[in-house]
Design a protein around this motif. Structure first.
Motif, mmCIF file in Angstrom:
data_model
loop_
_atom_site.group_PDB
_atom_site.id
_atom_site.type_symbol
_atom_site.label_atom_id
_atom_site.label_comp_id
_atom_site.label_asym_id
_atom_site.label_seq_id
_atom_site.Cartn_x
_atom_site.Cartn_y
_atom_site.Cartn_z
ATOM 1 N N PRO A 149 29.600 11.835 32.308
ATOM 2 C CA PRO A 149 29.328 12.580 31.073
ATOM 3 C C PRO A 149 27.843 12.947 30.992
ATOM 4 C CG PRO A 149 30.377 10.460 30.593
ATOM 5 C CD PRO A 149 30.035 10.469 32.044
ATOM 6 N N LEU A 150 27.556 14.089 30.399
ATOM 7 C CA LEU A 150 26.174 14.498 30.181
ATOM 8 C C LEU A 150 25.558 13.667 29.062
ATOM 9 C CD1 LEU A 150 26.444 18.393 30.332
ATOM 10 C CD2 LEU A 150 25.856 16.803 32.180
ATOM 11 N N THR A 151 24.279 13.435 29.160
ATOM 12 C CA THR A 151 23.532 12.758 28.106
ATOM 13 C C THR A 151 22.930 13.825 27.189
ATOM 14 O OG1 THR A 151 21.448 12.814 29.330
ATOM 15 C CG2 THR A 151 22.906 10.905 29.713
ATOM 16 N N ASP A 152 22.399 13.390 26.059
ATOM 17 C CA ASP A 152 21.712 14.341 25.180
ATOM 18 C C ASP A 152 20.553 14.996 25.922
ATOM 19 O OD1 ASP A 152 23.485 13.726 23.199
ATOM 20 O OD2 ASP A 152 22.062 12.632 21.948
ATOM 21 N N LYS A 153 19.853 14.238 26.747
ATOM 22 C CA LYS A 153 18.739 14.792 27.521
ATOM 23 C C LYS A 153 19.218 15.914 28.445
ATOM 24 C CE LYS A 153 15.002 13.460 30.632
ATOM 25 N NZ LYS A 153 14.398 12.391 31.417
#
Length: 182
Positions: free
Chosen positions: A48-52
């Motif tokens: 999953p992608l992070t907020d960053k």
């Protein structure tokens, strides 16, 4: 009006967005076009992608919408827009990290000129749709993390929710009705 079709993977954002843009004769852009190669690789590996990871991507979409608005053009864009913070960045860019901020900025899109359309459906339906997709970098294994991340829009946002258990034509008609009454 800028129309942003939001929701988890598999809800039909691209299909609905393309149909809506065609019906309204508006430009259409899919958020996947704005992802970096690094983000695509990460997701294709089931991470999953992070907020960053997401912030530069969301900023690119914001800049595209700003370019439309500066030309007095409407458009349809898709974007998962799962968190309120993400939708805030779509409206305001990255100048402020406070999604409740009411400060004005020349980079800020007017909340009333942007309609978020949340395509919402049952997890089983979403999973079935994702399992049927071919050649997409987003694996079905990431659906649970997207559902866990999803924050429904609230009364501080201009939005509608449309159930995906309708035909594409019905969904598009509901969105057009909402736009006409906005």
């Amino acid at each position: 009006m800028q129309i942003i079709i939001i929701g988890v993977s598999g809800c039909g954002k691209t299909t609905v967005g393309q149909a809506l843009a065609k019906k309204l004769n508006l430009p259409f852009r899919d958020a996947d076009e704005f992802h970096s190669t690094k983000n695509r690789e990460k997701m294709s590996q089931g991470q999953p992608l992070t907020d960053k990871d997401r912030i530069p991507w969301l900023s690119e979409i914001h800049q595209y919408m700003q370019s439309l608005e500066s030309q007095n053009k409407d458009g349809v864009v898709t974007c998962s827009g799962l968190k309120k913070l993400y939708r805030h960045i779509l409206l305001r860019g990255v100048e402020s990290d406070d999604p409740n901020s009411q400060s004005s900025s020349k980079k800020c899109l007017n909340k009333s000129s942007v309609l978020f359309v949340l395509l919402h459906g049952k997890e089983e339906t979403l999973q079935r749709r994702m399992d049927c997709r071919k050649d997409h970098f987003m694996p079905a294994s990431l659906l649970p993390s997207q559902l866990a991340t999803l924050e429904h829009p609230d009364d501080t946002e201009h939005y509608i929710i449309v159930d995906i258990d309708n035909t594409v034509d019905d969904i598009v008609s509901r969105i057009i009705t909402a736009v006409q009454t906005s």
